[in-house]
Write a protein that holds these residues in place. Structure first.
Motif, PDB file in Angstrom:
ATOM      1  N   CYS A 173       0.838  -1.188   0.000  1.00 32.06           N
ATOM      2  CA  CYS A 173       0.000   0.000   0.000  1.00 32.06           C
ATOM      3  C   CYS A 173       0.878   1.244   0.000  1.00 32.06           C
ATOM      4  N   GLY A 211       0.631   5.536   0.398  1.00 29.09           N
ATOM      5  CA  GLY A 211      -0.220   6.654   0.769  1.00 29.09           C
ATOM      6  C   GLY A 211       0.557   7.753   1.463  1.00 29.09           C
ATOM      7  N   LYS A 212      -0.181   8.693   2.073  1.00 29.05           N
ATOM      8  CA  LYS A 212       0.441   9.852   2.711  1.00 29.05           C
ATOM      9  C   LYS A 212       0.745   9.594   4.177  1.00 29.05           C
ATOM     10  N   SER A 268      -0.063   6.867   7.660  1.00 22.95           N
ATOM     11  CA  SER A 268      -0.497   5.516   8.005  1.00 22.95           C
ATOM     12  C   SER A 268      -1.889   5.511   8.636  1.00 22.95           C
ATOM     13  N   MET A 326      -4.393   5.759   5.866  1.00 23.98           N
ATOM     14  CA  MET A 326      -4.365   4.534   5.076  1.00 23.98           C
ATOM     15  C   MET A 326      -5.094   3.403   5.788  1.00 23.98           C
ATOM     16  N   ASP A 357      -6.885  11.494  -0.569  1.00 28.24           N
ATOM     17  CA  ASP A 357      -5.998  10.759   0.324  1.00 28.24           C
ATOM     18  C   ASP A 357      -6.166   9.251   0.220  1.00 28.24           C
ATOM     19  N   GLU A 358      -7.005   8.791  -0.694  1.00 24.65           N
ATOM     20  CA  GLU A 358      -7.192   7.344  -0.825  1.00 24.65           C
ATOM     21  C   GLU A 358      -5.901   6.689  -1.308  1.00 24.65           C
ATOM     22  N   PRO A 359      -5.396   5.683  -0.603  1.00 21.47           N
ATOM     23  CA  PRO A 359      -4.098   5.093  -0.966  1.00 21.47           C
ATOM     24  C   PRO A 359      -4.195   4.216  -2.210  1.00 21.47           C
ATOM     25  N   TYR A 360      -3.034   3.899  -2.749  1.00 14.50           N
ATOM     26  CA  TYR A 360      -2.906   2.981  -3.881  1.00 14.50           C
ATOM     27  C   TYR A 360      -2.463   1.618  -3.346  1.00 14.50           C
ATOM     28  N   ARG A 397      -6.667   2.145  -6.881  1.00 16.71           N
ATOM     29  CA  ARG A 397      -7.029   2.732  -5.601  1.00 16.71           C
ATOM     30  C   ARG A 397      -7.538   1.639  -4.653  1.00 16.71           C
ATOM     31  N   PRO A 456       2.909   9.580  -2.893  1.00 15.08           N
ATOM     32  CA  PRO A 456       3.019   8.594  -1.806  1.00 15.08           C
ATOM     33  C   PRO A 456       4.237   8.869  -0.924  1.00 15.08           C
TER      34      PRO A 456
END
Length: 676
Positions: free
Chosen positions: A322, A324-325, A327, A330, A346-349, A368, A426
């Motif tokens: 994962c 993201g910005k 934790s 996320m 802000d949705e993580p990859y 996503r 990220p």
């Protein structure tokens, strides 16, 4: 020094810190070689030697310097241990050469001079010779040759009191045929001679004492000093010899690359994780650079870097990575709790993998967090039958200023299988299981490096070079005839031939044939006399042992290099080769064309092994000068053992055993000893 078998100078140039050091060090070594060329004396006489000593460098930069010393064909020695380990390079009129290809040439368009959009000036044309120190020895007032061996307070008090008798040490008789260094005889401890000692022997022992009033003792290293060496030792404890290299000064500032013995700060690491359910995050798994609090903070640090990890091939494996910005955000998105997930930006990859061991491949998909299940699975064949090493790189493109995420296998930046342009930047990386499984999943050898130093794509390589067995003039004439001269970054001459007008006398004086770092089996052995006599253009069947002109054409891209090689091959009878660098993409094009189905059976590990063997075979067919200029070493040509891989396996096994024994509370410290 460490072996260069697993070292690639082109890969190191993908990091800005390595680029700065290599540019500084190559100018330093070029200046040293020029000093030896122009002031080393006539070729037929004894050459004067020049030495350049580097400060104690950090291990990473010491290995970079080792690779440069091999490229420059310079003799070097290592002095000291640990924090005092220094490297000294030596040159003379008959030793050392300046490479025509600079380190910035491996970057292609990224290494161009912005003012002229051409390659940077060659080292022999832009560097001045090194400056020689005025005094080779230390000044007389410094304790260069004298250091006390012991802190004898009684003897010091006896020296201060004139009436007191000198204190003598009881030493064993010196062995016949020489004395041991580090120990002095009784004559060195007293001002006069002892009874029963002869005069000539007293003079021999006094020659080791410090010049001046009062008794003195000289510190010498361990070992034995033969009687024949006694006459060659001066009053300062140094040997009298005329073959002492002249010391040169360093031109650049190496403060940021030197080992700091007072700095005990180390970045946080977490190289191992055990997954049973859910997701795991750590402060160590981040692309944000960790700054040393003991050093000044830089003005600007880009959030970029490379992450690698390893997983073993076991049945029914599925895991995900994962990006993201933060934790906390996320975790909310991955838990699928509506109302507390935050904004959609802000949705993580999520990059998800599943193993198919019967077909020897992975399947992966990317998207996503809430849309990963709708993504299509893609095939990813193995490159190793036992385990897979993944790498992920995050960087900002220089052209569009967008954030990119790329993934590959084995070693960065080779065998890339995935690339995407992201809307969000990220920072944090996490590992988890997309669904509940009945057993534990292990992720090992997690490493983050190059944070804040990774450059943008395209990455450095060698596949934009073309080797042409023609002179510079003939190559340029063929390029003009074909109308391809506009896209060429440069045409570099590696060996002289028919074209002698384009190379100045100074360039010809600096360039020397270089084959000493390779065994006779790699390249054909030729004499120097034959090299001077041959002036004909080589034929089409000329291989790596040919003598004659050789030219490197520097292109902007690998595709342009292939077109130029085909055009030159068609117009002339000589062989033109594109340099095969790292395997940039995976799987191979042949697998994609056949749909991973072949009558003979298609296997990822077999294809990877075939690609490595083909690369080694093409490397051996190049000329010796091309091999040296492009930063290949003997370890790359003759890989007979896998000792380094065995060492890594043993180290990993030992680390797992240590970690398995660290369960539970720490043991209590031993009880203090009474009276201490």
């Amino acid at each position: 020094m460490e072996s260069l078998e697993e070292f690639d100078i082109a890969k190191e140039l993908n990091f800005k810190s390595s680029q700065r050091f290599l540019q500084l060090a190559e100018e330093e070594l070029a200046a040293l070689v020029l000093r030896g060329r122009f002031e080393g004396g006539d070729p037929g006489t004894a050459s004067k030697r020049f030495a350049l000593t580097f400060p104690p460098l950090q291990p990473r930069y010491a290995q970079l310097l080792h690779a440069l010393l091999v490229r420059f064909d310079l003799k070097f020695t290592v002095h000291g241990w640990g924090e005092e380990r220094r490297i000294t390079a030596e040159t003379s009129n008959s030793q050392g050469c300046i490479p025509v290809v600079r380190c910035s040439d491996f970057l292609g368009q990224a290494g161009l001079d912005n003012s002229s959009m051409r390659l940077l000036a060659r080292l022999q044309d832009s560097v001045l010779p090194s400056e020689v120190e005025t005094a080779d020895r230390a000044p007389s007032d410094s304790p260069a040759g004298f250091q006390p061996e012991h802190d004898d307070r009684a003897e010091m008090q006896a020296r201060e009191t004139p009436s007191a008798a000198p204190v003598k040490r009881k030493r064993a008789e010196k062995p016949p045929g020489g004395r041991m260094r580090g120990w002095s005889s009784e004559e060195e401890d007293s001002e006069g001679s002892s009874p029963g000692k002869a005069g000539p022997e007293l003079e021999t022992t006094n020659s080791y004492s410090k010049v001046g009033s009062g008794p003195a003792r000289v510190m010498r290293g361990r070992g034995f000093l033969s009687p024949t060496e006694d006459s060659s030792v001066t009053a300062t404890g140094e040997k009298e010899t005329d073959d002492v290299p002249a010391k040169c000064r360093l031109r650049g500032d190496y403060e940021r690359y030197v080992i700091d013995p007072e700095d005990t700060w180390r970045p946080h690491r977490k190289p191992y994780v055990e997954l049973s359910a859910g997701w795991e995050f750590s402060h160590a798994w981040s692309f944000e650079p960790e700054l040393n609090p003991n050093k000044p903070k830089p003005d600007h640090m880009e959030v970029s870097g490379v992450a690698t990890w390893r997983v073993e091939h076991e049945r029914d494996q599925e895991f995900a990575v994962c990006f993201g910005k933060q934790s906390q955000e996320m975790r909310r998105w991955l838990a699928q709790r509506a109302g507390s997930r935050g904004s959609e930006e802000d949705e993580p990859y999520v990059l998800e993998f599943r193993l198919l061991d019967t077909e020897k491949r992975w399947d992966f998909r990317f998207g996503r967090a809430q849309k990963t299940s709708d993504a299509k699975w893609k095939r990813l064949p193995w490159t190793n039958p036992r385990h897979t090493v993944f790498w992920v790189a995050s960087f900002v493109g220089e052209v569009d200023d967008k954030r990119y995420l790329q993934a590959g296998l084995d070693s960065f930046p080779g065998r890339r299988f995935f690339s995407a342009r992201l809307a969000a930047r990220p920072k944090v990386v996490g590992f988890g299981l997309p669904k509940q499984v009945g057993r534990t999943f292990f992720v090992r050898d997690i490493v983050f490096f190059g944070r804040g130093s990774l450059q943008s794509a395209p990455f450095a390589g060698r596949d934009h070079f073309v080797e042409v067995l023609l002179s510079v003039g003939e190559t340029e004439a063929l390029l003009r005839k074909a109308g391809l001269q506009e896209g060429i970054l440069g045409v570099l001459s590696l060996r002289g031939g028919l074209d002698s007008t384009n190379a100045s006398a100074r360039q010809q004086k600096v360039k020397t044939p270089w084959r000493s770092a390779f065994s006779p089996g790699c390249f054909g052995d030729t004499t120097a006399g034959a090299k001077e006599e041959l002036q004909n253009v080589p034929s089409a069947d000329c291989k790596g042992d040919c003598i004659g002109p050789c030219t490197l054409v520097v292109c902007t891209s690998p595709e342009q290099a292939q077109d130029i090689a085909a055009s030159l091959q068609k117009q002339s009878s000589v062989e033109c080769k594109t340099i095969k660098g790292i395997q940039r993409t995976w799987p191979p094009a042949a697998a994609l064309e056949t749909g991973y189905r072949d009558p003979g059976g298609w296997s990822g590990p077999e294809a990877a092994k075939h690609s490595e063997d083909q690369e080694a075979e093409e490397l051996r067919s190049l000329t010796a000068e091309t091999v040296r200029e492009l930063g290949f070493f003997k370890e790359h040509l003759e890989r007979k053992t896998r000792h380094l891989e065995g060492t890594r396996i043993a180290r990993s096994a030992a680390m797992r055993m240590i970690l398995s024994g660290l369960s539970g509370p720490a043991p209590a410290p031993p009880a203090p000893i009474a009276g201490v």
